[in-house]
Design an enzyme around this catalytic site. Sequence first.
Site, short mmCIF file in Angstrom:
data_model
loop_
_atom_site.label_atom_id
_atom_site.label_comp_id
_atom_site.label_asym_id
_atom_site.label_seq_id
_atom_site.Cartn_x
_atom_site.Cartn_y
_atom_site.Cartn_z
N HIS A 1 14.01 3.09 10.60
CA HIS A 1 14.43 3.00 11.99
C HIS A 1 15.73 2.27 12.32
CE1 HIS A 1 10.91 4.69 14.41
NE2 HIS A 1 10.22 4.45 12.87
N SER B 1 25.42 7.77 31.65
CA SER B 1 25.34 7.49 33.01
C SER B 1 23.75 7.46 33.44
CB SER B 1 25.99 8.56 33.83
OG SER B 1 25.58 9.69 33.84
N HIS C 1 21.62 16.10 40.98
CA HIS C 1 21.89 15.53 39.36
C HIS C 1 20.21 15.41 39.14
CE1 HIS C 1 26.07 15.08 40.44
NE2 HIS C 1 26.22 15.37 39.54
N GLU D 1 14.13 10.36 36.76
CA GLU D 1 13.44 11.16 37.67
C GLU D 1 12.72 12.23 36.82
OE1 GLU D 1 16.13 12.26 41.48
OE2 GLU D 1 16.70 13.15 39.73
#
Length: 740
Positions: free
Chosen positions: A240, A662, A704, A709
């Site tokens: 990992h 972003s 966007h 979301e």
Amino acid sequence: MGSGTSTHHFAFQNAEKAFKAAVLIQRWYRRYVARLEMRRRCTWSIFQSIEYAGQQDQVKLHDFFSYLVDHFTPSSHNERDFLNRVLMADRFSQDPEMENCNDYESIEVPDTYRGPHLSFPLLPDHATALLEAFRLKQQLHARYVLNLLHETKKYLIQLPNINRVSTCYSEEITVCGDLHGQLDDLIFIFHKNGLPSPERAYVFNGDFVDRGKDSIEILMVLFAFMLVYPKEFHLNRGNHEDHMVNLRYGFTKEVLYKYQIHGKKILKTLQDVFCWLPLATLIDEKVLILHGGVSDKTDLELLAKLDRCKIVSTMRCKTRMKRAKQTEGKSTANPTSSPARPVPWFLPQSGSLHSSPPHPDCPKTPKSGRSSSIPCSLSPDRKEPGRQTRHSVDLELDRPWQQAGFPMMEEKEAGVEPDAGEPLEPTEEELKQVVDILWSDPMAQEGCKANTVRGDGCYFGPNVTEQLLQKYNLQFLIRSHECKPEGYEFCHNRKVLTIFSASNYYEVGSNRGAYVKLGPTLTPHIVQYQTNKATHSLTMMQRISGVEESALRALREKLFAHSSDLLGEFKKHDADKTGLITLSDWATAVESVLHLGLPWRMLRPQLVSSLTENMLEYKSWLKDLAKEQLSRENIQSSLLETLYRNRSNLETIFRIIDSDHSGFISLDEFRQTWKLFSSHMKIDITDGCICDLARSIDFNKDGHIDINEFLEAFRLVEQSCLEGSTSDDPQATNADDSEL
């Protein structure tokens, strides 16, 4: 006299009844404990099967990107620009913020900052104060994080691939296994066993990050103590400690959330730090500590000599090995080097480590003290095969990239050597050596075979362990990599010890953590613990029931995600189209779809509640599993199911496409991403359906798709299930959907 005999007889009868009662109680209790143990083992199998299935998904996801590199030809200029942007290797270098990751001194620490402060060189009090600050939920400022990572990298570069440690300098050496971002376990270990010191040495055996919520804090504490006590504190690399794995399992997300301004710099620096972590530790030349395991090809001499900094990601290595095998033996007519092409940024080239000093600068003389150095330079005869392999692979892949219309850099002149400071790529043999020690697991059977469950490494048997121990005159191996119910497990005639230090790994109460202490006699002394205090107040029944419910919930989600495939498989067992199948056929069908290797007949009472004359009405059962109603915009249920099934893969893809981190991508990027995704999966979905899906996820309608979301869409799906909503008939789904 008679009265005494009667009393004695009465007492004897009472004793006989008491004895029989005790036997019955004992028999009942043994059955009760046996049933609980059976439930516990079954629950454990569910958690472990789902975990390993997720690792297989990670491999499949990487195959998806390999598919894009090798086969996908853009059909338009926009698609070409999109794919070119996603696959560019120098995405970090193009970002002005990433031009100098070591420029941490320009970052100002505001006067309002109340967290811990660091100054270098670090002192023991600094490391202890840092641990206490993290215990109090304080956050280390990004300037100090980057400064600590910079100092850590400078130190790691000096270390050999295999650290050598001696018990004659310490009272004992403590070996800890996977922590996986669980800071409470690390704090407990230091509280119970004592802080690192010249008398108390530690070896942490990889997998410090991912899954848990405090991975960056664990790294800061471990790196700080390593700099304070370089001779007593040692770290091994785990599977990992890999930025490709971090994209899926949470560490990348954690860093970007906690350090929204400087997160990209931290991630880029960590990528370099991870590849410089040592690969193994050897105690008294008798006990070998490595993260995963070994194979029948494991060569400690080769592991000691290879340039570990070249292996940035073992996921990248897997694809290179596959391509090298595919192109092996193919002759090339053009003797010159092939034109350079855009290489996926997430499949880093060795050149990405240009900020690291050339490897020949590594010290070649043994270090004094407990950790002696092994020469880490690579002989010229080992470098040449890697160059030839890379050359043949590039030639093989040139044609599709030229057909796709990607811009090519000018061809290099024949015979031109790479820059002296640029590490060459590792050979296939070197790659396999590292993949095997990071990903492998022991098995009870003799021999060595591919680890198809994880998708990387191998399974090694007792004979493989014995051969390695005899070859290098070792006593036993210590490894981690696998969660164990008791926190540890011996196998291979006690020649292999697995240590796992993250307690409550799957769920609160699911497992103990453990560490092992070794003194001069090298006799392992194991300490077990469980950090969550709530588990101590629960009965065994309560603890197992809670863990079992969590496992069954995860299993139901897995079943729902494969509703279409299950429906198709059930129909094969329903030749008369009655809508009913036997429980035996149900178990066979479920295993043929999920491939989890679970005892489905034993799980049937928890998964199947209603029967009709011992027959299952499978369409109703699938309806009960359904987690979601059709969306308001009437998106195809097959698309929703596929999206739900691959949500972890898609989230990883989104984070890759979101090149500037972003946190959002445009609707057009979403559409083109799904087009690439469905092309690999061979799913026939119209652009209209994809656009409908994109608009439904864009909750605030700003054009966007926010990563949050996207995740919120799935949270609402699960919430709707918990509120008792039902979905459409599973017959409406497409049974031909395939999993990524």
